[in-house]
Write a protein that holds these residues in place. Structure first.
Motif, PDB file in Angstrom:
ATOM      1  N   GLU A 250      48.538  21.912  35.968  1.00  0.00           N
ATOM      2  CA  GLU A 250      49.692  22.278  35.151  1.00  0.00           C
ATOM      3  C   GLU A 250      49.258  23.093  33.939  1.00  0.00           C
ATOM      4  OE1 GLU A 250      52.641  21.861  36.115  1.00  0.00           O
ATOM      5  OE2 GLU A 250      52.482  20.328  37.680  1.00  0.00           O
ATOM      6  N   ARG A 251      48.118  22.746  33.375  1.00  0.00           N
ATOM      7  CA  ARG A 251      47.597  23.492  32.223  1.00  0.00           C
ATOM      8  C   ARG A 251      47.254  24.917  32.623  1.00  0.00           C
ATOM      9  NH1 ARG A 251      42.569  20.418  30.470  1.00  0.00           N
ATOM     10  NH2 ARG A 251      42.348  22.231  29.089  1.00  0.00           N
ATOM     11  N   VAL A 252      46.669  25.073  33.806  1.00  0.00           N
ATOM     12  CA  VAL A 252      46.328  26.412  34.282  1.00  0.00           C
ATOM     13  C   VAL A 252      47.602  27.208  34.565  1.00  0.00           C
ATOM     14  CG1 VAL A 252      45.264  27.718  36.159  1.00  0.00           C
ATOM     15  CG2 VAL A 252      44.102  25.705  35.230  1.00  0.00           C
ATOM     16  N   ALA A 253      48.537  26.604  35.274  1.00  0.00           N
ATOM     17  CA  ALA A 253      49.774  27.304  35.652  1.00  0.00           C
ATOM     18  C   ALA A 253      50.568  27.751  34.437  1.00  0.00           C
ATOM     19  CB  ALA A 253      50.625  26.403  36.535  1.00  0.00           C
ATOM     20  N   ALA A 254      50.514  26.969  33.369  1.00  0.00           N
ATOM     21  CA  ALA A 254      51.269  27.312  32.166  1.00  0.00           C
ATOM     22  C   ALA A 254      50.741  28.576  31.494  1.00  0.00           C
ATOM     23  CB  ALA A 254      51.223  26.148  31.181  1.00  0.00           C
ATOM     24  N   ARG A 255      49.514  28.959  31.820  1.00  0.00           N
ATOM     25  CA  ARG A 255      48.892  30.112  31.169  1.00  0.00           C
ATOM     26  C   ARG A 255      48.929  31.368  32.019  1.00  0.00           C
ATOM     27  NH1 ARG A 255      43.129  28.849  28.932  1.00  0.00           N
ATOM     28  NH2 ARG A 255      43.639  30.794  27.865  1.00  0.00           N
ATOM     29  N   LEU A 256      49.341  31.228  33.281  1.00  0.00           N
ATOM     30  CA  LEU A 256      49.315  32.366  34.191  1.00  0.00           C
ATOM     31  C   LEU A 256      50.721  32.737  34.643  1.00  0.00           C
ATOM     32  CD1 LEU A 256      46.304  31.341  34.340  1.00  0.00           C
ATOM     33  CD2 LEU A 256      46.303  32.166  36.682  1.00  0.00           C
ATOM     34  N   ARG A 257      50.991  34.020  34.676  1.00  0.00           N
ATOM     35  CA  ARG A 257      52.299  34.506  35.097  1.00  0.00           C
ATOM     36  C   ARG A 257      52.500  34.338  36.595  1.00  0.00           C
ATOM     37  NH1 ARG A 257      53.781  39.459  36.877  1.00  0.00           N
ATOM     38  NH2 ARG A 257      51.720  40.284  36.371  1.00  0.00           N
ATOM     39  N   GLN A 258      51.442  34.541  37.378  1.00  0.00           N
ATOM     40  CA  GLN A 258      51.554  34.494  38.838  1.00  0.00           C
ATOM     41  C   GLN A 258      50.897  33.232  39.383  1.00  0.00           C
ATOM     42  OE1 GLN A 258      51.272  38.533  40.954  1.00  0.00           O
ATOM     43  NE2 GLN A 258      49.764  38.742  39.322  1.00  0.00           N
ATOM     44  N   ALA A 259      51.323  32.082  38.921  1.00  0.00           N
ATOM     45  CA  ALA A 259      50.730  30.820  39.379  1.00  0.00           C
ATOM     46  C   ALA A 259      51.817  29.821  39.719  1.00  0.00           C
ATOM     47  CB  ALA A 259      49.808  30.244  38.309  1.00  0.00           C
ATOM     48  N   SER A 260      51.558  29.036  40.750  1.00  0.00           N
ATOM     49  CA  SER A 260      52.467  27.958  41.131  1.00  0.00           C
ATOM     50  C   SER A 260      51.645  26.742  41.543  1.00  0.00           C
ATOM     51  CB  SER A 260      53.373  28.395  42.291  1.00  0.00           C
ATOM     52  OG  SER A 260      52.594  28.730  43.429  1.00  0.00           O
ATOM     53  N   VAL A 261      52.259  25.571  41.462  1.00  0.00           N
ATOM     54  CA  VAL A 261      51.579  24.315  41.778  1.00  0.00           C
ATOM     55  C   VAL A 261      52.241  23.680  42.988  1.00  0.00           C
ATOM     56  CG1 VAL A 261      50.926  22.022  40.943  1.00  0.00           C
ATOM     57  CG2 VAL A 261      50.956  23.969  39.356  1.00  0.00           C
ATOM     58  N   ARG A 262      51.414  23.273  43.957  1.00  0.00           N
ATOM     59  CA  ARG A 262      51.894  22.542  45.128  1.00  0.00           C
ATOM     60  C   ARG A 262      51.175  21.199  45.161  1.00  0.00           C
ATOM     61  NH1 ARG A 262      53.713  26.583  48.977  1.00  0.00           N
ATOM     62  NH2 ARG A 262      54.058  24.905  50.484  1.00  0.00           N
ATOM     63  N   ARG A 263      51.933  20.114  45.184  1.00  0.00           N
ATOM     64  CA  ARG A 263      51.339  18.768  45.125  1.00  0.00           C
ATOM     65  C   ARG A 263      51.260  18.125  46.506  1.00  0.00           C
ATOM     66  NH1 ARG A 263      50.134  16.989  40.326  1.00  0.00           N
ATOM     67  NH2 ARG A 263      50.988  18.050  38.489  1.00  0.00           N
ATOM     68  N   LEU A 264      50.180  17.390  46.723  1.00  0.00           N
ATOM     69  CA  LEU A 264      49.963  16.655  47.968  1.00  0.00           C
ATOM     70  C   LEU A 264      49.922  15.162  47.639  1.00  0.00           C
ATOM     71  CD1 LEU A 264      47.122  18.891  49.469  1.00  0.00           C
ATOM     72  CD2 LEU A 264      49.568  18.983  49.987  1.00  0.00           C
ATOM     73  N   PRO A 265      51.009  14.450  47.876  1.00  0.00           N
ATOM     74  CA  PRO A 265      51.065  13.029  47.510  1.00  0.00           C
ATOM     75  C   PRO A 265      50.001  12.204  48.236  1.00  0.00           C
ATOM     76  CG  PRO A 265      53.242  13.883  48.036  1.00  0.00           C
ATOM     77  CD  PRO A 265      52.260  14.926  48.466  1.00  0.00           C
ATOM     78  N   ASP A 266      49.404  11.294  47.493  1.00  0.00           N
ATOM     79  CA  ASP A 266      48.487  10.280  48.045  1.00  0.00           C
ATOM     80  C   ASP A 266      47.158  10.826  48.548  1.00  0.00           C
ATOM     81  OD1 ASP A 266      50.525   8.346  47.631  1.00  0.00           O
ATOM     82  OD2 ASP A 266      51.433   8.877  49.553  1.00  0.00           O
ATOM     83  N   LEU A 267      46.861  12.098  48.325  1.00  0.00           N
ATOM     84  CA  LEU A 267      45.589  12.663  48.768  1.00  0.00           C
ATOM     85  C   LEU A 267      44.658  12.862  47.578  1.00  0.00           C
ATOM     86  CD1 LEU A 267      46.733  15.332  51.385  1.00  0.00           C
ATOM     87  CD2 LEU A 267      46.043  12.954  51.767  1.00  0.00           C
ATOM     88  N   GLY A 268      43.346  12.732  47.848  1.00  0.00           N
ATOM     89  CA  GLY A 268      42.362  12.821  46.786  1.00  0.00           C
ATOM     90  C   GLY A 268      41.710  14.187  46.686  1.00  0.00           C
ATOM     91  N   HIS A 269      40.485  14.207  46.128  1.00  0.00           N
ATOM     92  CA  HIS A 269      39.783  15.462  45.870  1.00  0.00           C
ATOM     93  C   HIS A 269      39.462  16.200  47.162  1.00  0.00           C
ATOM     94  CE1 HIS A 269      37.682  18.238  43.315  1.00  0.00           C
ATOM     95  NE2 HIS A 269      36.549  18.092  43.993  1.00  0.00           N
ATOM     96  N   LEU A 270      39.243  15.472  48.232  1.00  0.00           N
ATOM     97  CA  LEU A 270      38.929  16.078  49.526  1.00  0.00           C
ATOM     98  C   LEU A 270      40.179  16.136  50.396  1.00  0.00           C
ATOM     99  CD1 LEU A 270      35.559  14.204  50.178  1.00  0.00           C
ATOM    100  CD2 LEU A 270      35.890  16.419  49.040  1.00  0.00           C
ATOM    101  N   ALA A 271      41.278  16.560  49.814  1.00  0.00           N
ATOM    102  CA  ALA A 271      42.573  16.565  50.506  1.00  0.00           C
ATOM    103  C   ALA A 271      42.535  17.353  51.801  1.00  0.00           C
ATOM    104  CB  ALA A 271      43.650  17.130  49.578  1.00  0.00           C
ATOM    105  N   HIS A 272      41.815  18.471  51.815  1.00  0.00           N
ATOM    106  CA  HIS A 272      41.749  19.316  53.009  1.00  0.00           C
ATOM    107  C   HIS A 272      40.993  18.647  54.148  1.00  0.00           C
ATOM    108  CE1 HIS A 272      38.164  19.999  50.656  1.00  0.00           C
ATOM    109  NE2 HIS A 272      37.567  20.531  51.690  1.00  0.00           N
ATOM    110  N   GLU A 273      40.179  17.646  53.825  1.00  0.00           N
ATOM    111  CA  GLU A 273      39.497  16.877  54.856  1.00  0.00           C
ATOM    112  C   GLU A 273      40.342  15.686  55.305  1.00  0.00           C
ATOM    113  OE1 GLU A 273      35.222  16.307  54.500  1.00  0.00           O
ATOM    114  OE2 GLU A 273      35.236  17.430  52.612  1.00  0.00           O
ATOM    115  N   GLU A 274      41.168  15.188  54.423  1.00  0.00           N
ATOM    116  CA  GLU A 274      42.046  14.066  54.765  1.00  0.00           C
ATOM    117  C   GLU A 274      43.226  14.503  55.627  1.00  0.00           C
ATOM    118  OE1 GLU A 274      42.478  10.840  51.481  1.00  0.00           O
ATOM    119  OE2 GLU A 274      42.455  12.770  50.439  1.00  0.00           O
ATOM    120  N   ASP A 275      43.831  15.638  55.279  1.00  0.00           N
ATOM    121  CA  ASP A 275      45.024  16.113  55.972  1.00  0.00           C
ATOM    122  C   ASP A 275      44.886  17.591  56.293  1.00  0.00           C
ATOM    123  OD1 ASP A 275      47.538  16.462  57.048  1.00  0.00           O
ATOM    124  OD2 ASP A 275      48.590  16.394  55.127  1.00  0.00           O
ATOM    125  N   PRO A 276      43.977  17.958  57.208  1.00  0.00           N
ATOM    126  CA  PRO A 276      43.775  19.384  57.503  1.00  0.00           C
ATOM    127  C   PRO A 276      45.021  20.064  58.052  1.00  0.00           C
ATOM    128  CG  PRO A 276      42.609  17.984  59.083  1.00  0.00           C
ATOM    129  CD  PRO A 276      43.075  17.093  57.981  1.00  0.00           C
TER     130      PRO A 276
END
Length: 296
Positions: A250-276
């Protein structure tokens, strides 16, 4: 105990081995994997990982893209020039030279954790010009609070002790230590992923590269430059990430004009390995919105 992983031995059952090859660029021998057909998509892993991190995600993305993944300098099966300083500028420049050698111009770039910082630096330096940058739990800002005052000084201390990587690799033979390291990410991954991380963390050369990367990582310059990022940025955040605070996105997105945030509920740092599958669908969605893929 070897200081480098042997492809003939440790790599004989490496995920997506059939897609692997070795390329010389920037004074080192890189392990790269490429699969699929279509617009070029580049995957860059984070500190302490390797191409295995994309073991399930890359084949899914290969249904729509030509996927290029690699082991970062000193990580996995990629070598490292003598006395190389594993700073963010070094990593970005080395990867840019690899892409030049391959004649590769990715249209979508995806970076996990520190990999997102490398890609952002390359975009800022105009070394790549993708239509979309996707940050998976990206480490784009300096650590604050206790982590910033504890982890970085520890990494710099460890980097100054030549025998520390061998000690860490020896200690990692204890399965409980590996389980503790993975649990600290907030993720639960499959047995094959655990096996690969175990292979990496028990190798002194890989450990030395991970420690060196953390010790030389300075994100303050990147933080100042981020508002000038020329590439649309999608910040994908695992809500259970225990490595990079989810609020950082959110801090990064607030500073960039072309930024958006997509959240993945219940997934951790290795989200791409948990839910490929879920992460692959998200990446395809971003690529379509950017005009890289045709509408569904």
């Amino acid at each position: 105990m070897s200081d480098r992983l042997d492809w003939a031995e440790a790599g004989r059952d490496w995920p997506n081995r059939a897609a692997s090859r070795f390329v010389s660029a920037a004074g080192m021998r890189w392990h790269v994997q490429q699969m699929g057909a279509g617009p070029l998509l580049l995957l860059v892993h984070g500190t302490g990982a390797s191409t295995h991190s994309w073991r399930a995600l890359a084949p899914l993305l290969a249904q729509n893209f030509s996927v290029l993944a690699l082991d970062l300098p000193g990580h996995g099966f990629t070598g490292l020039p003598a006395h190389a300083r594993l700073s963010l500028p070094f990593m970005a420049n080395a990867l840019a030279e690899l892409l030049d050698t391959l004649g590769a111009s990715p249209r979508v770039v995806v970076g996990h954790s520190a990999g997102a910082a490398i890609l952002a630096r390359m975009c800022l330096d105009r070394r790549i010009a993708p239509q979309a940058l996707i940050s998976l739990n990206g480490a784009l800002l300096p650590l604050t609070g206790v982590p910033g005052h504890l982890y970085l000084p520890m990494a710099r201390l460890f980097a100054a002790l030549p025998l520390m990587p061998r000690f860490v690799a020896w200690r990692a033979r204890n399965p409980a230590l590996l389980a503790q390291l993975l649990a600290s990410t907030g993720s639960h991954i499959d047995a094959d992923g655990e096996r690969c991380y175990g292979t990496l963390v028990r190798n002194a050369g890989h450990v030395a590269a991970a420690i060196g990367m953390m010790a030389n990582w300075d994100l303050s310059v990147l933080e100042e430059a981020l508002p000038s990022l020329p590439t649309p940025l999608t910040l994908v955040v695992g809500s259970a990430d225990r490595t990079v605070p989810p609020a950082q996105a959110e801090r990064v997105a607030a500073r960039l004009r072309q930024a958006s945030v997509r959240r993945l509920p219940d997934l951790g740092h290795l989200a791409h390995e948990e839910d490929p599958q879920g992460v692959a669908a998200l990446i395809v969605d971003v690529a379509r919105a950017a005009g890289v893929l045709p509408p569904s």
